[in-house]
Design a protein around this motif. Structure first.
Motif, PDB file in Angstrom:
ATOM      1  N   ILE A  86     -18.030   7.435  14.080  1.00 40.27           N
ATOM      2  CA  ILE A  86     -16.642   7.289  14.522  1.00 40.27           C
ATOM      3  C   ILE A  86     -16.436   5.925  15.182  1.00 40.27           C
ATOM      4  O   ILE A  86     -15.466   5.214  14.878  1.00 40.27           O
ATOM      5  CB  ILE A  86     -16.261   8.443  15.476  1.00 40.27           C
ATOM      6  N   ALA A  87     -17.345   5.544  16.076  1.00 39.22           N
ATOM      7  CA  ALA A  87     -17.198   4.266  16.789  1.00 39.22           C
ATOM      8  C   ALA A  87     -17.296   3.083  15.832  1.00 39.22           C
ATOM      9  O   ALA A  87     -16.464   2.152  15.887  1.00 39.22           O
ATOM     10  CB  ALA A  87     -18.263   4.165  17.882  1.00 39.22           C
ATOM     11  N   GLY A  88     -18.274   3.085  14.956  1.00 34.09           N
ATOM     12  CA  GLY A  88     -18.458   1.960  14.035  1.00 34.09           C
ATOM     13  C   GLY A  88     -17.292   1.779  13.090  1.00 34.09           C
ATOM     14  O   GLY A  88     -16.782   0.660  12.909  1.00 34.09           O
ATOM     15  N   ASN A  89     -16.838   2.861  12.483  1.00 33.84           N
ATOM     16  CA  ASN A  89     -15.715   2.756  11.549  1.00 33.84           C
ATOM     17  C   ASN A  89     -14.417   2.448  12.282  1.00 33.84           C
ATOM     18  O   ASN A  89     -13.560   1.720  11.761  1.00 33.84           O
ATOM     19  CB  ASN A  89     -15.590   4.028  10.717  1.00 33.84           C
ATOM     20  N   GLY A  90     -14.272   2.976  13.484  1.00 29.60           N
ATOM     21  CA  GLY A  90     -13.096   2.629  14.294  1.00 29.60           C
ATOM     22  C   GLY A  90     -13.074   1.151  14.636  1.00 29.60           C
ATOM     23  O   GLY A  90     -12.018   0.503  14.572  1.00 29.60           O
ATOM     24  N   LEU A  91     -14.224   0.581  14.988  1.00 26.86           N
ATOM     25  CA  LEU A  91     -14.296  -0.849  15.293  1.00 26.86           C
ATOM     26  C   LEU A  91     -13.975  -1.709  14.069  1.00 26.86           C
ATOM     27  O   LEU A  91     -13.324  -2.756  14.185  1.00 26.86           O
ATOM     28  CB  LEU A  91     -15.677  -1.207  15.835  1.00 26.86           C
ATOM     29  N   SER A  95     -10.917  -4.215  14.220  1.00 26.38           N
ATOM     30  CA  SER A  95     -11.181  -5.654  14.095  1.00 26.38           C
ATOM     31  C   SER A  95     -10.377  -6.274  12.962  1.00 26.38           C
ATOM     32  O   SER A  95      -9.862  -7.386  13.090  1.00 26.38           O
ATOM     33  CB  SER A  95     -12.671  -5.913  13.908  1.00 26.38           C
ATOM     34  N   VAL A  96     -10.244  -5.593  11.845  1.00 23.67           N
ATOM     35  CA  VAL A  96      -9.465  -6.146  10.734  1.00 23.67           C
ATOM     36  C   VAL A  96      -7.977  -6.159  11.089  1.00 23.67           C
ATOM     37  O   VAL A  96      -7.251  -7.091  10.709  1.00 23.67           O
ATOM     38  CB  VAL A  96      -9.729  -5.375   9.430  1.00 23.67           C
ATOM     39  N   ILE A  98      -6.704  -6.518  14.185  1.00 26.97           N
ATOM     40  CA  ILE A  98      -6.423  -7.443  15.292  1.00 26.97           C
ATOM     41  C   ILE A  98      -6.689  -8.900  14.922  1.00 26.97           C
ATOM     42  O   ILE A  98      -5.864  -9.773  15.191  1.00 26.97           O
ATOM     43  CB  ILE A  98      -7.235  -7.041  16.543  1.00 26.97           C
ATOM     44  N   VAL A  99      -7.824  -9.201  14.302  1.00 28.17           N
ATOM     45  CA  VAL A  99      -8.204 -10.585  13.999  1.00 28.17           C
ATOM     46  C   VAL A  99      -7.490 -11.027  12.720  1.00 28.17           C
ATOM     47  O   VAL A  99      -7.679 -10.436  11.649  1.00 28.17           O
ATOM     48  CB  VAL A  99      -9.738 -10.709  13.844  1.00 28.17           C
ATOM     49  N   LYS A 100      -6.686 -12.091  12.838  1.00 29.24           N
ATOM     50  CA  LYS A 100      -5.880 -12.550  11.698  1.00 29.24           C
ATOM     51  C   LYS A 100      -6.740 -13.120  10.568  1.00 29.24           C
ATOM     52  O   LYS A 100      -6.367 -13.017   9.404  1.00 29.24           O
ATOM     53  CB  LYS A 100      -4.869 -13.594  12.163  1.00 29.24           C
ATOM     54  N   LYS A 101      -7.870 -13.713  10.884  1.00 29.64           N
ATOM     55  CA  LYS A 101      -8.731 -14.285   9.838  1.00 29.64           C
ATOM     56  C   LYS A 101      -9.355 -13.207   8.952  1.00 29.64           C
ATOM     57  O   LYS A 101      -9.769 -13.483   7.830  1.00 29.64           O
ATOM     58  CB  LYS A 101      -9.842 -15.125  10.471  1.00 29.64           C
ATOM     59  N   LEU A 102      -9.432 -12.007   9.473  1.00 23.01           N
ATOM     60  CA  LEU A 102     -10.030 -10.916   8.694  1.00 23.01           C
ATOM     61  C   LEU A 102      -9.021 -10.201   7.804  1.00 23.01           C
ATOM     62  O   LEU A 102      -9.399  -9.346   7.007  1.00 23.01           O
ATOM     63  CB  LEU A 102     -10.692  -9.904   9.628  1.00 23.01           C
ATOM     64  N   ARG A 103      -7.757 -10.539   7.924  1.00 26.30           N
ATOM     65  CA  ARG A 103      -6.731  -9.885   7.111  1.00 26.30           C
ATOM     66  C   ARG A 103      -6.653 -10.526   5.730  1.00 26.30           C
ATOM     67  O   ARG A 103      -5.747 -11.276   5.414  1.00 26.30           O
ATOM     68  CB  ARG A 103      -5.377  -9.975   7.814  1.00 26.30           C
ATOM     69  N   GLN A 104      -7.614 -10.188   4.929  1.00 23.66           N
ATOM     70  CA  GLN A 104      -7.671 -10.668   3.557  1.00 23.66           C
ATOM     71  C   GLN A 104      -7.721  -9.452   2.632  1.00 23.66           C
ATOM     72  O   GLN A 104      -8.195  -8.384   3.026  1.00 23.66           O
ATOM     73  CB  GLN A 104      -8.915 -11.529   3.348  1.00 23.66           C
ATOM     74  N   PRO A 105      -7.253  -9.624   1.411  1.00 22.80           N
ATOM     75  CA  PRO A 105      -7.248  -8.475   0.491  1.00 22.80           C
ATOM     76  C   PRO A 105      -8.619  -7.826   0.289  1.00 22.80           C
ATOM     77  O   PRO A 105      -8.701  -6.599   0.174  1.00 22.80           O
ATOM     78  CB  PRO A 105      -6.725  -9.076  -0.815  1.00 22.80           C
ATOM     79  N   SER A 106      -9.676  -8.600   0.272  1.00 20.38           N
ATOM     80  CA  SER A 106     -10.998  -7.990   0.082  1.00 20.38           C
ATOM     81  C   SER A 106     -11.403  -7.148   1.302  1.00 20.38           C
ATOM     82  O   SER A 106     -12.125  -6.163   1.162  1.00 20.38           O
ATOM     83  CB  SER A 106     -12.043  -9.060  -0.193  1.00 20.38           C
TER      84      SER A 106
END
Length: 170
Positions: A86-91, A95-96, A98-106
């Protein structure tokens, strides 16, 4: 060997043979029927200690009844695995988001996988853990048993399909 005669004669001969065999070997009657759907209500060996008992479920699986210490250890380990899932998948999801650099289609596919695994951790893993710890007996009722099976299949299939899509994407 070539048999001569009608099918009726063969059947009568076969039934006579079976009746004679039952008279000669009455112990055959006490053997369990391989097509039984329920186990006999009389326990086979009642004098065994409870930590080493095995029972058969309706579908023929052998289940193990654990002792108190084993239940605590197994329950603690499985609970830690559930909480870490639960904690790992929630993080991953947070993270995707909140962090704008991680907002990619992949990475959306990774979020989808995390959501599918999170649904397994919430909807499947706790009930399987409890059922295993009580010796395989379902404690949550017939209706929820059907709901649980549907959730189990749906969540696990979603996780597997998302993995397949990720592998095709990469």
């Amino acid at each position: 060997m070539l048999l001569r005669g009608s099918p009726q004669q063969f059947l009568e001969h076969h039934l006579l043979f079976v009746e004679n065999a039952e008279q000669q070997y009455p112990a055959w009657e006490s053997l369990p029927n391989p097509f039984m759907t329920e186990e006999p209500s009389v326990p086979a060996e009642p004098d065994l200690p409870s930590s080493n008992l095995t029972n058969a479920t309706d579908c023929g699986e052998e289940i193990l009844l654990y002792g108190d210490t084993e239940k605590i250890v197994i329950g603690a380990v499985l609970s830690i695995i559930i909480l870490m899932t639960i904690a790992g998948n929630g993080l991953v999801i947070i993270s995707v988001c909140i962090v704008k650099k991680l907002r990619q289609p992949s990475n959306y596919l990774v979020v989808s996988l995390a959501a599918a695994d999170l649904s397994v951790a919430f909807a499947v893993m706790p009930f399987v853990t409890i059922t295993d710890l009580v010796g395989g007996e379902w404690l949550f009722g017939k209706v929820f048993c059907n709901v649980f099976i549907a959730m189990d299949v749906m969540c696990c299939t979603a996780s597997i399909m998302t993995l397949c899509i990720i592998s095709v994407d990469r």
